[in-house]
Write a protein that holds these residues in place. Structure first.
Motif, PDB file in Angstrom:
ATOM      1  N   HIS A  58       4.325  -0.889  -0.345  1.00 23.76           N
ATOM      2  CA  HIS A  58       3.210  -1.718   0.111  1.00 23.76           C
ATOM      3  C   HIS A  58       3.373  -2.057   1.592  1.00 23.76           C
ATOM      4  CE1 HIS A  58       1.338  -3.742  -3.720  1.00 23.76           C
ATOM      5  NE2 HIS A  58       1.016  -2.472  -3.594  1.00 23.76           N
ATOM      6  N   ILE A  59       4.576  -2.480   1.928  1.00 21.52           N
ATOM      7  CA  ILE A  59       4.818  -3.030   3.257  1.00 21.52           C
ATOM      8  C   ILE A  59       4.634  -1.985   4.347  1.00 21.52           C
ATOM      9  CG2 ILE A  59       6.612  -4.070   4.714  1.00 21.52           C
ATOM     10  CD1 ILE A  59       7.639  -5.447   2.102  1.00 21.52           C
ATOM     11  N   VAL A  60       4.942  -0.719   4.044  1.00 19.38           N
ATOM     12  CA  VAL A  60       4.779   0.317   5.069  1.00 19.38           C
ATOM     13  C   VAL A  60       3.317   0.711   5.263  1.00 19.38           C
ATOM     14  CG1 VAL A  60       7.093   1.245   4.722  1.00 19.38           C
ATOM     15  CG2 VAL A  60       5.181   2.229   3.441  1.00 19.38           C
ATOM     16  N   LEU A  61       2.430   0.277   4.369  1.00 19.72           N
ATOM     17  CA  LEU A  61       1.007   0.505   4.577  1.00 19.72           C
ATOM     18  C   LEU A  61       0.515  -0.446   5.672  1.00 19.72           C
ATOM     19  CD1 LEU A  61      -0.336   0.675   0.900  1.00 19.72           C
ATOM     20  CD2 LEU A  61      -0.401   2.543   2.559  1.00 19.72           C
ATOM     21  N   PRO A  62      -0.001   0.055   6.786  1.00 19.93           N
ATOM     22  CA  PRO A  62      -0.489  -0.852   7.838  1.00 19.93           C
ATOM     23  C   PRO A  62      -1.571  -1.793   7.329  1.00 19.93           C
ATOM     24  CG  PRO A  62      -0.375   1.416   8.641  1.00 19.93           C
ATOM     25  CD  PRO A  62      -0.134   1.475   7.164  1.00 19.93           C
ATOM     26  N   GLU A  63      -2.330  -1.350   6.320  1.00 18.36           N
ATOM     27  CA  GLU A  63      -3.420  -2.168   5.802  1.00 18.36           C
ATOM     28  C   GLU A  63      -2.935  -3.326   4.922  1.00 18.36           C
ATOM     29  OE1 GLU A  63      -4.767   1.950   6.685  1.00 18.36           O
ATOM     30  OE2 GLU A  63      -3.124   1.082   5.521  1.00 18.36           O
ATOM     31  N   ALA A  91      -4.313  -9.219   6.024  1.00 27.04           N
ATOM     32  CA  ALA A  91      -4.142  -7.771   6.125  1.00 27.04           C
ATOM     33  C   ALA A  91      -5.503  -7.106   6.224  1.00 27.04           C
ATOM     34  CB  ALA A  91      -3.378  -7.238   4.903  1.00 27.04           C
ATOM     35  N   ALA A  92      -5.515  -5.902   6.788  1.00 29.19           N
ATOM     36  CA  ALA A  92      -6.777  -5.192   6.997  1.00 29.19           C
ATOM     37  C   ALA A  92      -7.458  -4.819   5.692  1.00 29.19           C
ATOM     38  CB  ALA A  92      -6.520  -3.930   7.835  1.00 29.19           C
ATOM     39  N   PHE A  93      -6.693  -4.693   4.613  1.00 25.37           N
ATOM     40  CA  PHE A  93      -7.267  -4.362   3.310  1.00 25.37           C
ATOM     41  C   PHE A  93      -8.088  -5.521   2.749  1.00 25.37           C
ATOM     42  CE2 PHE A  93      -6.898  -3.670  -1.387  1.00 25.37           C
ATOM     43  CZ  PHE A  93      -7.554  -2.452  -1.441  1.00 25.37           C
ATOM     44  N   GLY A  94      -7.943  -6.694   3.341  1.00 25.52           N
ATOM     45  CA  GLY A  94      -8.565  -7.888   2.801  1.00 25.52           C
ATOM     46  C   GLY A  94     -10.043  -8.010   3.092  1.00 25.52           C
ATOM     47  N   ASP A  95     -10.835  -7.124   2.542  1.00 23.23           N
ATOM     48  CA  ASP A  95     -12.286  -7.238   2.604  1.00 23.23           C
ATOM     49  C   ASP A  95     -12.771  -7.441   1.180  1.00 23.23           C
ATOM     50  OD1 ASP A  95     -14.993  -7.049   2.830  1.00 23.23           O
ATOM     51  OD2 ASP A  95     -15.033  -5.016   3.624  1.00 23.23           O
ATOM     52  N   PRO A  96     -13.043  -8.675   0.760  1.00 23.22           N
ATOM     53  CA  PRO A  96     -13.365  -8.947  -0.647  1.00 23.22           C
ATOM     54  C   PRO A  96     -14.639  -8.286  -1.148  1.00 23.22           C
ATOM     55  CG  PRO A  96     -12.690 -10.957   0.467  1.00 23.22           C
ATOM     56  CD  PRO A  96     -12.888  -9.930   1.531  1.00 23.22           C
ATOM     57  N   LYS A  97     -15.566  -7.963  -0.246  1.00 26.58           N
ATOM     58  CA  LYS A  97     -16.849  -7.352  -0.643  1.00 26.58           C
ATOM     59  C   LYS A  97     -17.543  -8.198  -1.707  1.00 26.58           C
ATOM     60  CE  LYS A  97     -15.196  -2.710   0.487  1.00 26.58           C
ATOM     61  NZ  LYS A  97     -15.849  -2.718   1.808  1.00 26.58           N
ATOM     62  N   TYR A  98     -17.606  -9.484  -1.440  1.00 20.52           N
ATOM     63  CA  TYR A  98     -18.246 -10.401  -2.378  1.00 20.52           C
ATOM     64  C   TYR A  98     -19.698  -9.989  -2.632  1.00 20.52           C
ATOM     65  CZ  TYR A  98     -14.352 -13.665  -1.711  1.00 20.52           C
ATOM     66  OH  TYR A  98     -13.112 -14.261  -1.673  1.00 20.52           O
ATOM     67  N   GLY A  99     -20.082 -10.058  -3.899  1.00 19.94           N
ATOM     68  CA  GLY A  99     -21.462  -9.787  -4.272  1.00 19.94           C
ATOM     69  C   GLY A  99     -21.842  -8.320  -4.342  1.00 19.94           C
ATOM     70  N   SER A 100     -20.890  -7.432  -4.148  1.00 20.49           N
ATOM     71  CA  SER A 100     -21.140  -6.000  -4.270  1.00 20.49           C
ATOM     72  C   SER A 100     -20.583  -5.520  -5.607  1.00 20.49           C
ATOM     73  CB  SER A 100     -20.474  -5.236  -3.115  1.00 20.49           C
ATOM     74  OG  SER A 100     -20.686  -3.849  -3.239  1.00 20.49           O
ATOM     75  N   LEU A 101     -21.460  -5.104  -6.500  1.00 16.20           N
ATOM     76  CA  LEU A 101     -21.072  -4.687  -7.845  1.00 16.20           C
ATOM     77  C   LEU A 101     -20.854  -3.181  -7.867  1.00 16.20           C
ATOM     78  CD1 LEU A 101     -20.885  -5.684 -10.919  1.00 16.20           C
ATOM     79  CD2 LEU A 101     -23.181  -4.709 -11.121  1.00 16.20           C
ATOM     80  N   THR A 102     -19.638  -2.763  -8.233  1.00 14.07           N
ATOM     81  CA  THR A 102     -19.328  -1.343  -8.362  1.00 14.07           C
ATOM     82  C   THR A 102     -19.551  -0.904  -9.799  1.00 14.07           C
ATOM     83  OG1 THR A 102     -17.686  -1.419  -6.588  1.00 14.07           O
ATOM     84  CG2 THR A 102     -17.552   0.430  -8.115  1.00 14.07           C
TER      85      THR A 102
END
Length: 255
Positions: free
Chosen positions: A14-19, A219-230
């Motif tokens: 995990h830690i080596v992932l820049p995101e 972290a850059a991965f932290g985009d919750p995308k609230y309200g977007s249903l997949t």
């Protein structure tokens, strides 16, 4: 929060992932997730939340393990049959990682126990199997300003979304389904059937969505995308997303 050397080694990939990085991993280690339902969706979600190093887990389920669950609820074995799912799931966590704090709650979350179960939760992941509980969980999250990851499956179709209905510009789960489903009667896996691998796909996707929320701001991965249903289609493999609008007249989060 700093990580001990043995924890750094465990989560090195995990830690080596820049995101994600060290800051993101530390955020996960400092997080408290309440998991509603330890069954088909909850089992794989729990496995990957624990593997991600979520520091504190509260597992909520009032059901017991049945032999029919073993086809898809991957944390259980035949020796768990008859045991409360929350307790068996908590024992799985303890065997998997002694560095995690886990609490089993053998109850169904509702208005009478939400204050006791949800205090200081950073996120709730709901993988339960009935609309009445889903809506109760959503309402409780809105009232307490807790982000919600909601995951559901029906036969070969899955749905996963993050909600933050306590925010003025974001919908809640009730904005999506309305008030017509505050009842126990709904389609069930027992009646309609379900493919075990499909449940695993939805559960692990939900865990990834939860991680997005927990590392947001760290972290850059932290985009919750609230309200977007997949929407996940297992029969004709594919995914697509739709945007859920906030309902101004919503009984939980509306004006």
């Amino acid at each position: 929060m700093s990580l001990a050397p043995e924890r750094l080694a465990r989560f090195a990939r995990h830690i080596v992932l820049p995101e994600i990085g060290g800051a993101g991993q530390a955020a996960l280690a400092n997080s408290h997730v309440v998991l509603i339902g330890c069954g088909g969706i909850g089992s794989p979600a729990l496995q990957y939340l624990a593997a991600a190093g979520i520091g504190r887990l509260t597992l909520v389920d009032d059901d017991v393990v049945d032999v029919s669950n073993l086809q898809r609820q991957t944390i259980f074995t035949p020796s768990d049959v008859g045991t409360p799912k929350a307790e068996a799931a908590a024992e799985w966590v303890r065997r998997f990682d002694l560095g995690l704090e886990v609490t089993a709650v053998v109850e169904r979350l509702g208005g009478d126990n939400a204050d006791r179960i949800l205090p200081d939760a950073d996120l709730v992941l709901d993988g339960c199997d009935n609309f009445a509980t889903r809506l109760a969980v959503s309402d409780a999250c809105v009232a307490r300003a807790i982000p919600l990851t909601s995951a559901a499956i029906g036969r070969f179709q899955g749905q996963v979304a993050n909600f933050a209905g306590h925010r003025e510009d974001q919908p809640c789960y009730r904005c999506f389904v309305g008030d017509a489903f505050d009842a126990q009667d709904c389609d069930t896996c027992a009646a309609d059937g379900v493919l075990g691998a499909m449940v695993g796909m939805v559960g692990t996707f939900a865990a990834m969505h939860a991680i997005r929320v927990l590392v947001d701001g760290h972290a850059a991965f932290g985009d919750p995308k609230y309200g977007s249903l997949t929407l996940i289609d297992g029969m004709n493999p594919g995914m697509r997303s739709i945007r859920i609008a906030k309902d101004p007249a919503c009984s939980a989060c509306g004006a």
